[in-house]
Design a protein around this motif. Structure first.
Motif, short mmCIF file in Angstrom:
data_model
loop_
_atom_site.label_atom_id
_atom_site.label_comp_id
_atom_site.label_asym_id
_atom_site.label_seq_id
_atom_site.Cartn_x
_atom_site.Cartn_y
_atom_site.Cartn_z
N GLY A 214 0.79 -1.23 0.00
CA GLY A 214 0.00 0.00 0.00
C GLY A 214 0.83 1.28 0.00
O GLY A 214 0.29 2.37 0.19
N VAL A 215 2.12 1.16 -0.25
CA VAL A 215 2.98 2.35 -0.30
C VAL A 215 2.77 3.09 -1.62
O VAL A 215 2.62 2.46 -2.67
N ASN A 216 2.74 4.41 -1.56
CA ASN A 216 2.66 5.22 -2.77
C ASN A 216 4.04 5.23 -3.44
O ASN A 216 4.98 5.83 -2.91
N VAL A 217 4.15 4.57 -4.60
CA VAL A 217 5.42 4.52 -5.32
C VAL A 217 5.32 5.37 -6.59
O VAL A 217 4.41 5.17 -7.40
N ALA A 218 6.22 6.33 -6.72
CA ALA A 218 6.28 7.16 -7.93
C ALA A 218 7.61 6.87 -8.63
O ALA A 218 8.44 6.12 -8.12
N LEU A 219 7.79 7.46 -9.81
CA LEU A 219 8.97 7.16 -10.63
C LEU A 219 9.80 8.40 -10.91
O LEU A 219 9.25 9.48 -11.14
N GLY A 220 11.11 8.21 -10.94
CA GLY A 220 12.00 9.29 -11.33
C GLY A 220 13.12 8.76 -12.21
O GLY A 220 13.43 7.56 -12.17
N THR A 221 13.72 9.66 -12.98
CA THR A 221 14.83 9.24 -13.84
C THR A 221 16.16 9.36 -13.12
O THR A 221 17.14 8.79 -13.56
N ASP A 222 16.21 10.14 -12.02
CA ASP A 222 17.48 10.60 -11.45
C ASP A 222 18.12 11.54 -12.48
O ASP A 222 17.52 11.84 -13.50
N GLY A 223 19.31 12.03 -12.20
CA GLY A 223 19.95 12.95 -13.14
C GLY A 223 20.44 12.24 -14.39
O GLY A 223 20.62 11.01 -14.39
N ALA A 224 20.67 13.01 -15.45
CA ALA A 224 21.09 12.43 -16.72
C ALA A 224 22.51 11.88 -16.67
O ALA A 224 22.94 11.18 -17.59
N ALA A 225 23.24 12.17 -15.59
CA ALA A 225 24.59 11.64 -15.48
C ALA A 225 24.59 10.17 -15.03
O ALA A 225 25.60 9.50 -15.11
N SER A 226 23.46 9.68 -14.56
CA SER A 226 23.41 8.28 -14.09
C SER A 226 22.21 7.55 -14.67
O SER A 226 21.63 6.69 -14.04
N ASN A 227 21.86 7.87 -15.94
CA ASN A 227 20.62 7.23 -16.46
C ASN A 227 20.79 6.68 -17.85
O ASN A 227 20.50 5.48 -17.99
N ASN A 228 21.13 7.37 -18.93
CA ASN A 228 21.55 8.75 -19.07
C ASN A 228 20.55 9.62 -19.80
O ASN A 228 20.94 10.46 -20.60
N ASN A 229 19.27 9.44 -19.56
CA ASN A 229 18.31 10.34 -20.17
C ASN A 229 17.26 10.71 -19.14
O ASN A 229 17.26 10.21 -18.01
N LEU A 230 16.36 11.60 -19.52
CA LEU A 230 15.29 12.04 -18.63
C LEU A 230 13.95 11.59 -19.24
O LEU A 230 12.98 12.33 -19.24
N ASP A 231 13.94 10.37 -19.73
CA ASP A 231 12.84 9.87 -20.54
C ASP A 231 11.93 8.99 -19.67
O ASP A 231 12.26 7.86 -19.34
N MET A 232 10.78 9.54 -19.29
CA MET A 232 9.89 8.82 -18.39
C MET A 232 9.13 7.68 -19.09
O MET A 232 8.67 6.75 -18.43
N LEU A 233 8.99 7.74 -20.42
CA LEU A 233 8.39 6.60 -21.12
C LEU A 233 9.29 5.38 -20.94
O LEU A 233 8.82 4.28 -20.65
N GLU A 234 10.59 5.59 -21.12
CA GLU A 234 11.53 4.49 -20.93
C GLU A 234 11.56 4.05 -19.47
O GLU A 234 11.64 2.86 -19.17
N GLU A 235 11.48 5.01 -18.56
CA GLU A 235 11.52 4.68 -17.13
C GLU A 235 10.31 3.83 -16.74
O GLU A 235 10.42 2.89 -15.94
N MET A 236 9.15 4.16 -17.31
CA MET A 236 7.95 3.33 -17.05
C MET A 236 8.16 1.92 -17.56
O MET A 236 7.82 0.94 -16.90
N ARG A 237 8.69 1.81 -18.77
CA ARG A 237 8.90 0.48 -19.35
C ARG A 237 9.86 -0.33 -18.48
O ARG A 237 9.59 -1.49 -18.15
#
Lengths: 437, 437
Positions: A298-321
């Motif tokens: 029952g925890v509220n879980v949201a999503l983040g990309t973190d910074g582009a230096a450790s991802n390396n993009n800010l793409d939430m479509l990819e993060e969801m996948r």
């Protein structure tokens, strides 16, 4: 007949509320930056007269994505140092580069680059943690982007502040300046348990209660952090935060790859939001956040990309996948985090974590018109059995055609209407030349 | 001065051989479908006169990606049944749908759709396993696509064959028809240890030795498969394949999520290739392939997307990214599968597995001109510190602008030069309407 600003006719509307619903041939009426109604396109003609009508015949309209954890200005460090462990990456690459290069100009240019990338991939709101949050706030206001800027706190001096007092003072001043902003809200952003000592954390707890704003913090990112905290304080970092009174609905605990069963129970009981950053956790080999267990608890879980230096993009479509895929692998349950849950994590759950769910996070009347259109006619999304499933498991950012924030059309047919892409590219190249030396 | 067909001037050339090398401002001279030379652009004018010159000023030119495991025609089932466990997905959704719908027409239309998607995302060769491999081969030859088609074998009847004898007979006939094909090779493709009994596997082993072609098989995809094999045969499936003489350099063992240390040693000793399909393994919660351990042991690991029904795309750029990220998470080593290793897995290692590394898999003189150009000027790839890192950790398929197979320019400035996208979209929609009912 009601006169409105904008009418958008979409092949599909996925409002997120109610959960998992896909509406065929629906329209969204927008006026004064707000959603007036979501209704069948067939009923539109007799009800609304719009100044502007936009047809999206092959598109799904979804709530704008909410990136619940990033360091947007770090986009200028994207790819500077890859394939390295967290502590090596931080101590020998990122922190030295920050000490040398972070400035108002760096944060301005990095944040603009990040906002351009985010808009082009369907993100309409981001929760930021970085130096010079005043600059971040100004860039957001200028660009028309929604954000929650972090009032950063560290035990160490930086180009932004010399110590706890100055971090806090500057943060409170910024909060005060932004208190009437429609687009930019604030959160306290103590960096992590291992970089902020008890006294400033206690003051943050007090001020957060008083000002009624969230607390945004990296917590339990790695096993190393938990072990070190145990040694230094005689308890795990989460227990220390509990002792300091920080566990509660205001807390956005980012990463959380190290969790014991009773810690999960306590996160649920205390209504803490967990911000899951799967790509960053993988890239830095930080560990696996037990997302499916958290969601079940029952925890509220949201999503983040973190910074582009450790991802390396800010793409939430990819993060969801990746969140949907990784939760299945980690839990061993192929039913974990189905498509509609992934979309909810990247929209409404993010808004809840930031305390702005009354204003954004789903497509319902009265909320701000924060929306993204995704073209599902791409070859790689054919055939379309279920548009929501195609968004999560097939769509890439190039299928995002249009984005609105607060009713403003910031991306129109793939083109940014405000920011200048060529100029951003030139500025990024200039920073690279300086930083690379 | 030498007259050649095509000269391509690229900002960067990443040849994969030597490993990890990025060449600045280099050109590739192509003639008769083959690479004549890779050389600095500055030296081109005095050496070559080209019929066609192509400038790629912001692009990295890489070897065409090799998808080492897919079921291309299943693109028509993309998104038909998501968020389900493997056995439920197979038994209640995919196999019934296949029994009802698979035909020559289905395989033709599904494979064409898959090839369009693959070309648009930089893939120039795929290793296929499906019914009607004769149709797959014909579609590839017509489209100018390189492929290895699987001569499928199952204990069960299908629309393609009634039993082991017919599968084998049709497979051998197809192999014979294709023996002079420049683009399409063949491999035996016994589906999996749990669907093919000893006698046909022994015949396949014998014919594979005789014809000198690979054996392409799902092996140890899930713990369930290993347990069931242990119960039925008194040994783990890999041990059974060893007993039947199938472990050797011809074998492409796909998935391999369940591996004991001595099995890894034996894969290395026997020169078996492992085909890693990270997205499919995650989506079906099949387990984690120990990629980093395999690479350290010296095993040739290549990458595949699996079919679009369990991925849900055929995007090797994404597969490289997820392979690089997941290997770090699973091994706990952030240095695992760095960018250059991921690219090698998706190119040269795939060619090695298929026994075609003399013809493709890297950009060296004498090999076929199988190449993909990736535009790194996208906002989401800025700034560019290291082009190879940006390809693996930031680029998406929309950044693939041009693709050549055997020197033929099959994707030019994002446009397919042979296949008709609109027609493919219409056909996919027709199949969906029939299949969805």
């Amino acid at each position: 007949m009601q006169t409105i600003d904008t009418l958008i006719n979409a092949r599909w509307v996925i409002p997120v509320e109610p959960d998992g619903k896909t509406l065929d041939h629906h329209s969204i009426a927008v006026h004064g930056g707000k959603i007036v109604e979501v209704l069948p396109t067939a009923n539109v003609a007799k009800k609304y007269r719009a100044t502007e009508t936009i047809d999206l015949p092959h598109h799904a309209l979804i709530p704008g994505l909410i990136n619940a954890h990033t360091h947007s200005a770090m986009s200028l460090f994207r790819g500077l140092a890859d394939d390295l462990p967290l502590m090596d990456w931080l101590n020998h690459h990122i922190w030295p580069a920050e000490a040398k290069w972070v400035s108002e100009a760096f944060v301005r240019d990095g944040t603009e680059l990040a906002i351009a990338e985010m808009l082009k991939s369907g993100t309409t709101c981001f929760n930021d943690m970085y130096f010079f949050p005043d600059v971040t706030a100004r860039v957001c206001a200028d660009a028309g982007m929604r954000a929650c800027v972090g009032l950063i706190m560290l035990d160490f001096p930086s180009a932004w502040a010399q110590g706890a007092d100055e971090y806090l003072h500057k943060g409170l001043k910024l909060h005060d300046e932004l208190r009437n902003s429609e687009l930019v809200s604030t959160a306290f952003a103590p960096h992590a348990p291992y970089t902020v000592s008890d006294a400033p954390l206690e003051r943050i707890r007090m001020y957060a209660d008083e000002l009624d704003i969230p607390i945004h913090m990296h917590v339990h990112e790695t096993a190393h952090e938990v072990d070190a905290g145990q040694k230094q304080f005689g308890m795990r970092p989460l227990a220390r935060l509990a002792k300091l009174g920080l566990l509660g609905p205001r807390l956005l605990a980012v990463h959380m790859t190290q969790l014991l069963p009773d810690e999960i129970t306590s996160l649920a009981q205390d209504n803490v939001s967990v911000i899951h950053c799967p790509e960053s956790n993988l890239k830095l080999a930080s560990g696996f956040c037990p997302v499916q267990t958290l969601v079940k608890a029952g925890v509220n879980v949201a999503l983040g990309t973190d910074g582009a230096a450790s991802n390396n993009n800010l793409d939430m479509l990819e993060e969801m996948r990746i969140a949907a895929l990784l939760a299945k692998g980690v839990s061993g349950e192929a039913t974990a985090i189905p498509a509609h849950t992934a979309l909810r994590m990247a929209t409404l759950n993010g808004a809840k974590a930031l305390g702005i769910e009354a204003h954004t996070g789903s497509l319902v009347a009265g909320k701000a018109a924060d929306m993204a259109a995704i073209d599902l006619s791409a070859i790689s999304s054919q055939p379309v059995y279920d548009p929501l499933s195609q968004i999560i498991y097939t769509a890439t950012r190039d299928q995002v055609t249009d984005v609105w924030v607060n009713g403003r059309h910031l991306l129109a047919k793939h083109q940014l209407t405000g920011l200048d892409e060529a100029a951003l590219r030139d500025k990024a190249a200039q920073w690279r030349d300086k930083i690379k030396g």
